[in-house]
Scaffold this motif. Sequence first.
Motif, PDB file in Angstrom:
ATOM      1  N   CYS A 603     -14.842  -9.667 -12.458  1.00  0.00           N
ATOM      2  CA  CYS A 603     -15.432  -9.429 -11.132  1.00  0.00           C
ATOM      3  C   CYS A 603     -15.539  -7.929 -10.876  1.00  0.00           C
ATOM      4  O   CYS A 603     -16.554  -7.429 -10.393  1.00  0.00           O
ATOM      5  CB  CYS A 603     -14.589 -10.088 -10.038  1.00  0.00           C
ATOM      6  N   GLU A 712     -15.178 -23.774 -10.394  1.00  0.00           N
ATOM      7  CA  GLU A 712     -15.271 -23.089  -9.102  1.00  0.00           C
ATOM      8  C   GLU A 712     -15.591 -21.599  -9.334  1.00  0.00           C
ATOM      9  O   GLU A 712     -16.498 -21.046  -8.715  1.00  0.00           O
ATOM     10  CB  GLU A 712     -13.921 -23.271  -8.377  1.00  0.00           C
ATOM     11  N   ASP A 713     -14.850 -20.972 -10.248  1.00  0.00           N
ATOM     12  CA  ASP A 713     -15.084 -19.552 -10.560  1.00  0.00           C
ATOM     13  C   ASP A 713     -16.489 -19.336 -11.106  1.00  0.00           C
ATOM     14  O   ASP A 713     -17.163 -18.363 -10.790  1.00  0.00           O
ATOM     15  CB  ASP A 713     -14.058 -19.057 -11.595  1.00  0.00           C
ATOM     16  N   LYS A 715     -19.125 -21.096 -10.498  1.00  0.00           N
ATOM     17  CA  LYS A 715     -20.164 -21.313  -9.493  1.00  0.00           C
ATOM     18  C   LYS A 715     -20.175 -20.206  -8.436  1.00  0.00           C
ATOM     19  O   LYS A 715     -21.205 -19.930  -7.840  1.00  0.00           O
ATOM     20  CB  LYS A 715     -19.942 -22.665  -8.807  1.00  0.00           C
ATOM     21  N   THR A 716     -19.032 -19.594  -8.210  1.00  0.00           N
ATOM     22  CA  THR A 716     -18.972 -18.627  -7.107  1.00  0.00           C
ATOM     23  C   THR A 716     -19.094 -17.174  -7.557  1.00  0.00           C
ATOM     24  O   THR A 716     -19.330 -16.297  -6.741  1.00  0.00           O
ATOM     25  CB  THR A 716     -17.641 -18.785  -6.328  1.00  0.00           C
ATOM     26  N   THR A 717     -18.896 -16.900  -8.839  1.00  0.00           N
ATOM     27  CA  THR A 717     -18.983 -15.491  -9.278  1.00  0.00           C
ATOM     28  C   THR A 717     -19.874 -15.389 -10.515  1.00  0.00           C
ATOM     29  O   THR A 717     -19.966 -16.323 -11.313  1.00  0.00           O
ATOM     30  CB  THR A 717     -17.587 -14.929  -9.650  1.00  0.00           C
TER      31      THR A 717
END
Length: 737
Positions: A603, A712-713, A715-717
């Motif tokens: 990130c 989740e990671d 899809k979101t980052t």
Amino acid sequence: LQKTTDCIFIFTPGPESRGNCFDYHLGSAYIIACLKANGFHAQQYIRNDPARLEVCTREIINFNPKIAGFTVYDSNYNISVLIADQIKKLSPRTIIVFGGPCSSVHHDFIMNTCSFVDGCFINEGEETFLEFITRLSAANFRYEETDLSSIAGLSYRQSNRIFRNPENRIWRNHSDSRNFLDNFPSPYLSGVIPPEEGHNAGILTARGCNQNCVYCNCAVLSNRKISTHSVERVISELDFISHFLKGNQILTFQDDTFTLIPNRAAEICKVITDHRIKVRLSCITRCDCVDESLLDKMKEAGFVSLTFSLESAIPKILRKIGKVHVAEDFPSDSMEKEIRFIESFNRVAAYAKKIGINSIITSVMVGLPGESLSEANQTIEAVDRNSNIDHYSHNFLKIFKGTPLSIDYEKYGYKLRYLNNNPVFVRMTYPEDFVRKVFISPKSHLHSLKKDNDKSSLNILSLIPQNKGVPGFSNIILQADHVQGEFVKWLKEILDINGTIIQLYSGEKAINSLSDSNYEKFIKYSSPSLNIRNYYLEESGDARLLLSSESVLLKSYSESENIKICGIGQIRSGLENPAVKFMKTLAREENHKDSVAAHSLLCEVGRAKNPFLFLTGKKALPYFANMCKWTRNLANCVARKTLIINEKNEVRFCWYGSVTGSVGQSYKEIISCLDSEIQKTKNRRDCARCKEESNCIKCPFPFPLPEAEYCEDKKTTDTIRAAELIIGLDQIKQIFY
Ligand code: SF4
Ligand code: SF4
């Protein structure tokens, strides 16, 4: 390449080769050039990409060769035997012959143990092979009906009986062997070797050596005679090749000793200079066959690297090995010659360095007859102190069949043991433990060997994706102390010829006590590769060190010199510290904390204005295993080039992946097991309906990250750019480290 041929020549790769390639070979190219000049179709089997046994064999058979000829050295013996056997099984009518140094020395053993080998050539092959193929051709290649008797230099099998013809002494019997090699067409000028391959294959100005070193098989193979090319022929080849060499490529004179006849060497150099041929050259020679004036001419002609063989800097030992004077255990004079030899070594090395020849190399042999450990150390210390010597090859004496030493070696206290009762694979015991106790200078090639091996092992262990190429595994990581016969037999089906095998032992004791018997199993069960690297794991604080068998030899047990494996979480703070060196560190996601650390690093990189500068600003970055799961498609489970196998014979594609097969399964079964695991994963996660579907690698084994958290990671980052950049940097580091 033409798809039907009278004869195909095969030079299989071995542990000392350039990767997995089937390369051009100068010796067989000479024979091919002769055959072509006499109207036969002959060519070499060349392959630049890795391939499994099945693929190589099928390709060779597709040429419909009447004869398959193997160029065999000790180092590629096992693979040559393996492929030859397979060809005979699939194409029984193909005549299989062996040539090269190993065949010349071990023809009896080969003919007695390899029933699929129809013939062995002994010594030079040009005229013998021409005679062989001419007779076969006259009999329409009906092998059993061809009269092969009286072909000098051939051992052959007919009607299940072995015949041994007299030795070939073709050029040795000529009263004048000067320029005799010009009888053979040039492999380059006749189009057998492309000139742009010159830096790999080298050229020849003369064959043979007339010296008396008691350990040397080159002198034995040439019967201590020299045969030369004319200066004109050397120049025409050199001139032709020089136009195709690029940048820093070096052309090597493959002569045993280039300046053995100094006047001739001087003339060659003068003509190169007069003709303004621009070429970077290297050769091996003796320090007592050059002087300052010849070195000046060599420098002017383009020599950039010279190797002066030394072996020992102790006059008494030089006398025992016959380096300068006929060998004597008890010197009959004051050893003036040996003293002068050592002086000339120091003098010519200094002069060559002074006039700007870049690379001055020598060779040292440890464990010579009558040598004590302290004398071996004195020689190495002398080379170490000599600032004019850039590198040396640190060799341990080997006893080759046919050499004077092979007759009386026992009197010096040596013991020989043949692995798997095969004289090609000799293990030597020296009167003293030279191998482990002798000093190894930082100039030794063993240091660069360890560095190169560690670098490539890091690449494999971090599962950096490799070119897909034809189906097959290029690397095996074996996490076990014991090698089983079934495992080696299975490698023939799944591992590329000369692929890399990294064996990870549980500790130093295991590597020391088991590596020899394991190696014997690789030989016994015909491994498709003897390119084996042995490592063992050692706990060191909060990391583990991977020490290679070379580390043990070089007594390098420190973190900075060896591969270090640790969790990403551990190194996260170190990344900000310019003093920390990570070059040989493999950072993995070993627990949930590591996965969180890896994701947060990605990130951060993703948010950076310039991700490249952000990463490279962190000094020496470690290698990151498991980064692949954050990419679009850069992963071993996609490229399928490395397999991890454990003590229980379970097969994995990923360090923390599920078992996707077992030893003994076919290549197809293993791949289909992985495919079905991937499919199950996609169905379970309903990837088809996910917005990230086209961008996501869909890592089937995101452990230690729980599956839901991974998705989740994802899809979101946006992790792809950062992860692919890190993997790209890992690949770039391979060039610079
Ligand atoms: S399973 Fe996941 S972590 Fe393993 S190689 Fe494939 S993408 Fe990478
Ligand atoms: S984020 Fe999860 S659900 Fe979506 S494509 Fe990737 S693996 Fe499949």
